[in-house]
Design an enzyme around this catalytic site. Sequence first.
Site, PDB file in Angstrom:
ATOM      1  N   GLU A  53      36.106  51.702  56.627  1.00 30.39           N
ATOM      2  CA  GLU A  53      36.717  52.135  55.363  1.00 30.39           C
ATOM      3  C   GLU A  53      36.644  53.652  55.245  1.00 30.39           C
ATOM      4  O   GLU A  53      35.935  54.323  56.001  1.00 30.39           O
ATOM      5  CB  GLU A  53      36.002  51.476  54.187  1.00 30.39           C
ATOM      6  CG  GLU A  53      34.524  51.851  54.106  1.00 30.39           C
ATOM      7  CD  GLU A  53      33.971  51.721  52.699  1.00 30.39           C
ATOM      8  OE1 GLU A  53      34.476  52.446  51.817  1.00 30.39           O
ATOM      9  OE2 GLU A  53      33.036  50.928  52.497  1.00 30.39           O
ATOM     10  N   LYS A 188      25.243  46.346  47.398  1.00 26.97           N
ATOM     11  CA  LYS A 188      24.621  47.573  46.881  1.00 26.97           C
ATOM     12  C   LYS A 188      23.566  47.217  45.835  1.00 26.97           C
ATOM     13  O   LYS A 188      23.795  46.444  44.936  1.00 26.97           O
ATOM     14  CB  LYS A 188      25.692  48.484  46.286  1.00 26.97           C
ATOM     15  CG  LYS A 188      26.628  49.045  47.350  1.00 26.97           C
ATOM     16  CD  LYS A 188      27.829  49.736  46.766  1.00 26.97           C
ATOM     17  CE  LYS A 188      28.792  50.185  47.876  1.00 26.97           C
ATOM     18  NZ  LYS A 188      30.057  50.715  47.358  1.00 26.97           N
TER      19      LYS A 188
END
Length: 755
Positions: A53, A188
């Site tokens: 990404e 995360k």
Amino acid sequence: MNAQEIMKFFSILHFEKSSWRYYNTSKRKHKDFEISPEVAEALKTRKPIVALESTIISHGMPYPQNFETALAVENIIREHGSIPATIAILNGKINVGLTPGNLERLAKMGPQAIKTSRRDLAFVLSQGMTGATTVASTMLIAHMAGIKVFVTGGIGGVHRDGENTMDVSADLTELGRTPVAVVCAGVKSILDIEKTLEYLETQGVAVVTFGETKDFPGFFTSKSGFKSPSNLSSTLDCAKLIRNNKHDLNSGILIAVPVPENEAAESQRIQSAIEESLKGAIDKGIRGKEVTPYLLKKVNEMTQGGSLKSNISLIKNNAKIGSQIAERLSYLENKSTEKSQKPVSFLKPDPNGVKSKERIESSPVLIVGGAVVDITSTLRPPEYPLKHSYDTKDFLETSFPGDVNKSIGGVGRNIAETVFRLGLNPLFASVIGNDEFGKWFIAQLEMIGMDSSNLRIVKNQPTAVYNAINKPDGSLLCAVADMKIFDHMSFDEHELVKNITPKLVCFDGNISEDCIRSVLNFCSSKKIPAFFEPTSVPKSVKIFKDKKLFSNLLTTQTLRYISPNRLELESMFNIAKINGFFDSIDWFNKLDEFNIGLKYRQDLERLCRKHEKLQELNDLGIFSIATQLLPYIPIIIIKLDKDGVLLVQNLEDIGGLSNEEHTTSKADRVEIIVRRKGKGGIRYKYFKPFPLMSEHIVNVTGAGDSFIGTLISGLALYDETKIDKIVDKAQQIACMTLQSHNAVSENINADLLKF
């Protein structure tokens, strides 16, 4: 956005498999797609590719760390066998694979690049903007391009208090509908990991933790406190999972890789900072999309940059694991479409020398030898304005630019891979250390499809490493060989000794003298012929240091084959002479049976006149040396490098062969036969080299091992009456490896050994 622009966007994002395949093979460039030449070539040739990404570059860290990290991650992916494909939107075009210049441009733009998820793609494309792709949009584009593995730092998830705010990342829904494997360090840690795992289950996403632990990682920490639905301990198993995630499921896979152990202490401190920052966000009333930027900034401040350092470390680790998974997946997929790569059981020869399809699991080829990690550094030529050549001293006592490659090697291992690729199912016995090199060696062996169960782990010893430094032309400057682990290799205690009766045993000079003795005693007790590959001049003499052992070989003929080069043969002869091997009356009686007299010398002179190199060998005494070793070793195959092969053979029965010199119609072989006083005789046969232009040679490592592997395979499948054809095939296959960058050519297959 008008109707025409909307239709244009949907035409870009149509990602039915057949539609993309047509686009990819039609050789027409769609004006809204930019695929780098490196990625395009990898797609065409079915090489492993890893998608990356770009939001992590623009929004994940400041410049220049973001640019440096992006380059480092791409290099790690290449080092572990795959092609990196960073994805971004540049000036309204989807880019799959970025140049270093575009990577730096994106890194300098930072948050000015539009954070582009699935919902934002139409807008960014239609307006000609530059956008950094998130996990969701990167997955989508990767799938369109046919890329199945995607590496990132961590994915989004359900935000804390998400049951009230309904704040759920698009990454999760994308995982539920796009069949791409996402390799990351988990969710995360600022998010609600428990609810995220529940949401992934609802979406039908396969979630696994990589490694031995069953705990799902917590991004900065190796454990989140929540159990993973499943775990896989090898990259090969991960590749199998991806391969079996059939496209009809239309759902992705999440492979969570725990942060490396050396980062664990720092990670705990980071996690504490996250918890404190979350409380601060609540106290200040920070909500919605403002929470994540606030937390990342606050945590980095509280840890004095420690979170950024840890973030970079885990991304690099993910890149390594992801690249290995992609490489193994590529192997599995290519292997399934190539019959020649499919491992088959040992094939039994029938009386006519034709291979039958009967499986003989109890009679494999056994190879005992070196398992080595090869690290090859090739220097680049010096760039001096007024200098057009270089000298060795230019490279000494300084660092110098170059290329470094790592691969699995070792003479025994290379021989075993050749045998495997030729359709047999060899057993390879060796030792490795309990270290990272050892683990990597096993993974690489399994990636090829070979059995690693007979590799024994020696504690407190490093895996053998051959570290070579080559000059720019590929020739060796110097090398360091750390092979001390083989002094700890035992064969008597190996389970193979109890459980099998191989048809042929090959061992190389890397193993210790004690291990050689054990192998030969094993072969002698079970009447199995043995094949010795000397490996090098210092190692070649190991077999002639035990006079008692070799006195038995005069009668048992257990050591039936050796394959030295000229220097190794001379060294073996000299040590045998020094140790009194030619003082035995039994040896003299056997030699006397060979009927070596005036006729032998005349025939030999006539043979040598056929080729300048043979005359040189005769002048050096090579024919005489080999003949004196024949009472101990009946078949000696001398490798003459670029000058061909010399076969010296103690024949039990001459059969229909006459006493005359033989030359084939192509004049590629010449031979003489000396009859014994009784039955049989000695056969000397020269094979000219297989034709190969020097400019086609790219790698000299492993060619000799491919030669030996072919000899072993041919002798096991057929018998010694086919030895001439086997030697011809062995030279041909050795030349294939000379033209390959690998230690053993991937183009070797079972069909090559059919007569």
